[in-house]
Write a protein that holds these residues in place. Structure first.
Motif, short mmCIF file in Angstrom:
data_model
loop_
_atom_site.label_atom_id
_atom_site.label_comp_id
_atom_site.label_asym_id
_atom_site.label_seq_id
_atom_site.Cartn_x
_atom_site.Cartn_y
_atom_site.Cartn_z
N PHE A 115 -2.06 -11.95 14.45
CA PHE A 115 -1.46 -10.61 13.84
C PHE A 115 -1.08 -10.78 12.55
O PHE A 115 -1.13 -9.98 11.61
N LEU A 116 -0.18 -11.85 12.54
CA LEU A 116 0.40 -11.95 10.66
C LEU A 116 -0.73 -12.25 9.77
O LEU A 116 -0.65 -12.02 8.86
N SER A 117 -1.58 -13.05 10.35
CA SER A 117 -2.79 -13.41 9.28
C SER A 117 -3.45 -12.36 9.05
O SER A 117 -3.95 -12.04 7.85
N VAL A 118 -3.84 -11.60 10.08
CA VAL A 118 -4.64 -10.29 9.87
C VAL A 118 -3.76 -9.25 8.98
O VAL A 118 -4.36 -8.77 7.90
N ARG A 119 -2.57 -9.13 9.29
CA ARG A 119 -1.75 -8.15 8.51
C ARG A 119 -1.27 -8.63 7.10
O ARG A 119 -1.37 -7.79 6.43
N TYR A 120 -1.08 -9.93 6.92
CA TYR A 120 -0.76 -10.24 5.52
C TYR A 120 -1.90 -11.24 4.72
O TYR A 120 -1.48 -11.42 3.58
N VAL A 121 -2.67 -11.35 5.39
CA VAL A 121 -3.70 -12.12 4.87
C VAL A 121 -5.21 -11.49 4.74
O VAL A 121 -5.79 -11.23 3.58
N VAL A 122 -5.70 -11.37 6.05
CA VAL A 122 -7.09 -10.90 5.93
C VAL A 122 -7.09 -9.36 5.19
O VAL A 122 -8.05 -9.06 4.52
N ARG A 123 -6.36 -8.42 5.77
CA ARG A 123 -6.25 -6.98 5.37
C ARG A 123 -6.31 -6.84 3.88
O ARG A 123 -7.05 -6.31 3.03
N PRO A 124 -5.12 -7.64 3.11
CA PRO A 124 -4.97 -7.76 1.83
C PRO A 124 -6.04 -8.16 0.92
O PRO A 124 -6.88 -7.73 -0.09
N LEU A 125 -6.78 -9.29 1.31
CA LEU A 125 -7.81 -9.79 0.84
C LEU A 125 -9.02 -8.78 0.96
O LEU A 125 -9.89 -8.72 -0.09
N ASP A 126 -9.06 -8.08 2.04
CA ASP A 126 -10.50 -7.44 2.25
C ASP A 126 -10.32 -5.93 1.21
O ASP A 126 -11.06 -5.77 0.42
N GLU A 127 -8.84 -5.58 1.09
CA GLU A 127 -8.79 -4.56 0.28
C GLU A 127 -9.12 -4.95 -1.15
O GLU A 127 -9.43 -4.10 -2.04
N LEU A 128 -8.63 -6.05 -1.59
CA LEU A 128 -8.97 -6.47 -2.88
C LEU A 128 -10.44 -6.58 -3.08
O LEU A 128 -10.90 -6.38 -4.33
N ARG A 129 -11.07 -7.01 -1.97
CA ARG A 129 -12.53 -7.23 -2.21
C ARG A 129 -13.41 -5.87 -2.34
O ARG A 129 -14.01 -5.54 -3.44
N LEU A 130 -12.72 -4.98 -1.57
CA LEU A 130 -13.13 -3.59 -1.83
C LEU A 130 -13.02 -3.09 -3.29
O LEU A 130 -13.53 -2.20 -3.71
N MET A 131 -11.62 -3.23 -3.76
CA MET A 131 -11.19 -2.78 -5.06
C MET A 131 -12.09 -3.34 -6.05
O MET A 131 -12.53 -2.68 -7.08
N ALA A 132 -12.48 -4.87 -6.07
CA ALA A 132 -13.53 -5.36 -6.93
C ALA A 132 -14.64 -4.76 -6.95
O ALA A 132 -15.41 -4.35 -8.08
N GLN A 133 -15.12 -4.46 -5.82
CA GLN A 133 -16.48 -3.85 -5.45
C GLN A 133 -16.51 -2.40 -6.36
O GLN A 133 -17.59 -2.17 -6.98
N ARG A 134 -15.59 -1.55 -6.03
CA ARG A 134 -15.34 -0.20 -6.73
C ARG A 134 -15.53 -0.56 -8.27
O ARG A 134 -16.16 0.43 -9.11
N ILE A 135 -14.70 -1.35 -8.78
CA ILE A 135 -14.58 -1.67 -10.31
C ILE A 135 -15.96 -1.84 -10.76
O ILE A 135 -16.42 -1.64 -11.77
N ARG A 136 -16.65 -2.98 -9.90
CA ARG A 136 -17.75 -3.48 -10.37
C ARG A 136 -18.80 -2.26 -10.35
O ARG A 136 -19.75 -2.07 -11.35
N GLU A 137 -18.66 -1.31 -9.55
CA GLU A 137 -19.79 -0.23 -9.58
C GLU A 137 -19.32 1.10 -10.74
O GLU A 137 -20.03 1.80 -10.85
N GLY A 138 -18.07 0.69 -11.23
CA GLY A 138 -17.94 1.78 -12.61
C GLY A 138 -16.65 2.50 -12.12
O GLY A 138 -16.21 3.35 -13.02
N ASP A 139 -16.15 2.41 -11.00
CA ASP A 139 -15.00 3.18 -10.81
C ASP A 139 -13.65 2.52 -11.18
O ASP A 139 -13.22 1.51 -10.32
N PHE A 140 -13.32 2.75 -12.53
CA PHE A 140 -12.11 1.88 -12.95
C PHE A 140 -10.75 2.62 -12.61
O PHE A 140 -9.84 1.95 -12.73
N SER A 141 -10.76 3.60 -11.90
CA SER A 141 -9.55 4.25 -11.24
C SER A 141 -9.03 3.63 -10.07
O SER A 141 -8.23 3.95 -9.19
N ALA A 142 -9.63 2.54 -9.42
CA ALA A 142 -9.51 2.07 -8.12
C ALA A 142 -8.26 1.06 -8.23
O ALA A 142 -8.25 0.54 -9.09
N ARG A 143 -7.31 1.52 -7.20
CA ARG A 143 -6.11 0.43 -7.22
C ARG A 143 -6.02 0.13 -5.57
O ARG A 143 -6.43 0.79 -4.76
#
Length: 522
Positions: free
Chosen positions: A86-114
């Protein structure tokens, strides 16, 4: 039964064995899937190892106690593993996945991604830094887009101004030529094409009518126009046009340059010549009227008494030859005065429909004593059909007589050939060609001037000027088309049957000129 080794000793022996690393076969599986699966695998390993440890380390305990101890250890281990998952998913896996999705949106041109990660650990600090970086990238991108928009707008404005300036320069009737620091043509418009050929030393022939530096030397004049240190003020004759060329010096990026402005003054020169011609005609008209009034009466008396003396003298009288000389010179004076009056008087044609072919044939029959001489050949190259046009038959007959007599006189000293050609169109053109010696190039611009003649004797210099005035009065043109040894061509044109000339204004001018002439005579 062989003793089961401790798992720790197994791992230690594997480490000491120095087995070559094997590539992870699960490298393509996302972290959020591999991590829980790893904890589950770890759970079963721990549970298995603990079970075996309990069964063999406790000697003959009761069966119920073994089961309770095994269940307790298993539960605690499972709870710990679930908490870790639970702790690894809550504090490691989900944040890293959110950062990955954010980086993907920026790469596609959506610079408003946070990202929405709000923690104080290293991943939270990384997420906050990534947000700051994305915000900076968005600001820089917006600034670059605004700058690019400003540049595009300014480029469009410059392009519009450039096109406008180019349109204005190209539509100018005056030629504009920019000479750069190397003496080469850097810019010019369409109106300057003829002068560019001269400045560029392309071999285009031209004449110098006026030059403040190099009168008569065309090569030096062309070099002077491209010389930045020389001011240019010339009047040039290029092909059949006359250009006035002026220059001014400018600085372009601290480099010296020269701008030439050429003005086509052909029409102005023609108007100036026409005005001077009209002034000469006015003076000539007054002079002709005075001469005719003052000379005709004495000449008539001389001619009358000469005829009386000739009639009374015997045929073998020694002074009869003198009387004939008096008569011939009296006739010559009367003819000169008559031609002078004809030239000074503006012809007023009686416009009617005529056939040029028939008119030419009538004139040739009239001049048959001249061309019937041995060695003179007449060729007719008429267009098919009748050459119907508008004009005064009597005046046009006079013009044809003047042109054909000139052609006969040009070929009288050699085997001559005179060709008369006609060409149909909106305007009829007649070419009269002879194979005589031609008119020297230096005299071609003067043959239509009054009192100019190329004959060695007997010419008054009023034949061609009078013929041109008659043709122009009939709505046509008369020019020397070509002249060189062996070929001289005079061409006149008249309006066709579908284009009748308007002679109403001509009648008014004729009446005014006649009034001035007769007034001066009185």
């Amino acid at each position: 039964m062989p003793a089961i080794q401790n798992p720790k000793s197994i791992f230690r022996s594997l480490k000491q064995a120095k087995i070559m690393p094997i590539k992870d076969p699960f490298s393509g599986i996302p972290l959020k899937v591999k991590l829980p699966l790893g904890f589950v695998a770890l759970f079963f390993c721990v549970v298995g190892a603990s079970g075996y440890e309990v069964l063999h380390s406790v000697y003959a305990p009761p069966t119920g106690e073994i089961a309770q101890r095994f269940a307790g250890i298993t539960g605690i281990t499972a709870a710990a593993i679930l908490m870790l998952m639970f702790l690894s998913v809550r504090y490691v896996v989900r944040p890293l996945d959110e950062l990955r999705l954010m980086a993907q949106r920026i790469r596609e041109g959506d610079f408003s991604a946070r990202n929405t990660i709000d923690s104080e650990d290293e991943i939270g600090q990384l997420a906050h830094t990534v947000n700051l970086m994305a915000e900076a990238v968005q600001d820089r991108t917006a600034h670059l887009e605004r700058t690019a928009g400003d540049l595009n707008r300014r480029e469009h404005e410059l392009r519009v101004q450039h096109n406008l300036m180019n349109t204005v320069i190209q539509s100018m009737t005056d030629g504009v030529i920019l000479i750069d620091g190397r003496g080469e043509v850097a810019l010019s418009n369409r109106a300057a094409a003829s002068v560019v050929d001269v400045v560029g030393n392309t071999g285009e022939p031209f004449g110098i009518r006026k030059c403040q530096h190099h009168t008569g030397d065309s090569a030096r004049c062309a070099a002077c126009m491209s010389d930045l240190s020389e001011a240019t003020r010339c009047v040039l004759a290029i092909r059949d046009r006359i250009y006035e060329v002026l220059s001014t010096q400018v600085l372009i990026d601290r480099d010296r340059a020269k701008i030439l402005v050429s003005s086509d003054i052909t029409e102005q020169e023609a108007m100036r010549r026409q005005q001077a011609h009209q002034e000469r005609l006015m003076v000539l008209g007054k002079l002709s009227a005075v001469v005719a009034h003052e000379m005709n009466n004495p000449l008539a008396a001389i001619s009358m008494y000469g005829q009386m003396m000739e009639d009374e003298l015997p045929a073998d009288a020694p002074c009869r030859e003198h009387v004939e000389v008096i008569r011939r010179n009296t006739d010559s004076c009367q003819r000169i005065i008559r031609e002078l009056l004809d030239y000074a008087r503006t012809p007023q044609p009686q416009i009617a429909q005529i056939d040029l072919h028939r008119l030419i044939d009538d004139v040739l029959r009239f001049l048959k004593p001249l061309h019937a001489k041995p060695g003179i050949e007449i060729r007719r190259a008429y267009a098919q059909g009748e050459a119907l046009c508008w004009g005064d038959a009597v005046q046009l007959q006079q013009v044809l007589v003047k042109l054909l007599v000139n052609a006969f006189q040009a070929v009288e000293d050699e085997k001559g050939c005179i060709c008369i050609r006609s060409e149909a169109g909106k305007r009829w053109t007649i070419d009269i060609e002879d194979n005589g010696p031609g008119v020297p190039e230096s005299l071609r611009c003067e043959i239509f001037e009054p009192f100019f003649t190329t004959r060695r004797s007997g010419g008054t210099g009023l034949g061609l000027p009078t013929a041109r005035r008659i043709i122009e009065a009939n709505g046509g043109t008369l020019d020397l088309l070509e002249s060189r040894p062996g070929k001289t061509v005079f061409r006149f044109s008249l309006p066709g049957i579908s284009d009748r000339p308007d002679t109403s204004l001509l009648s008014i001018e004729t009446a005014a000129d006649d009034k001035k002439t007769h007034g001066a005579g009185r």
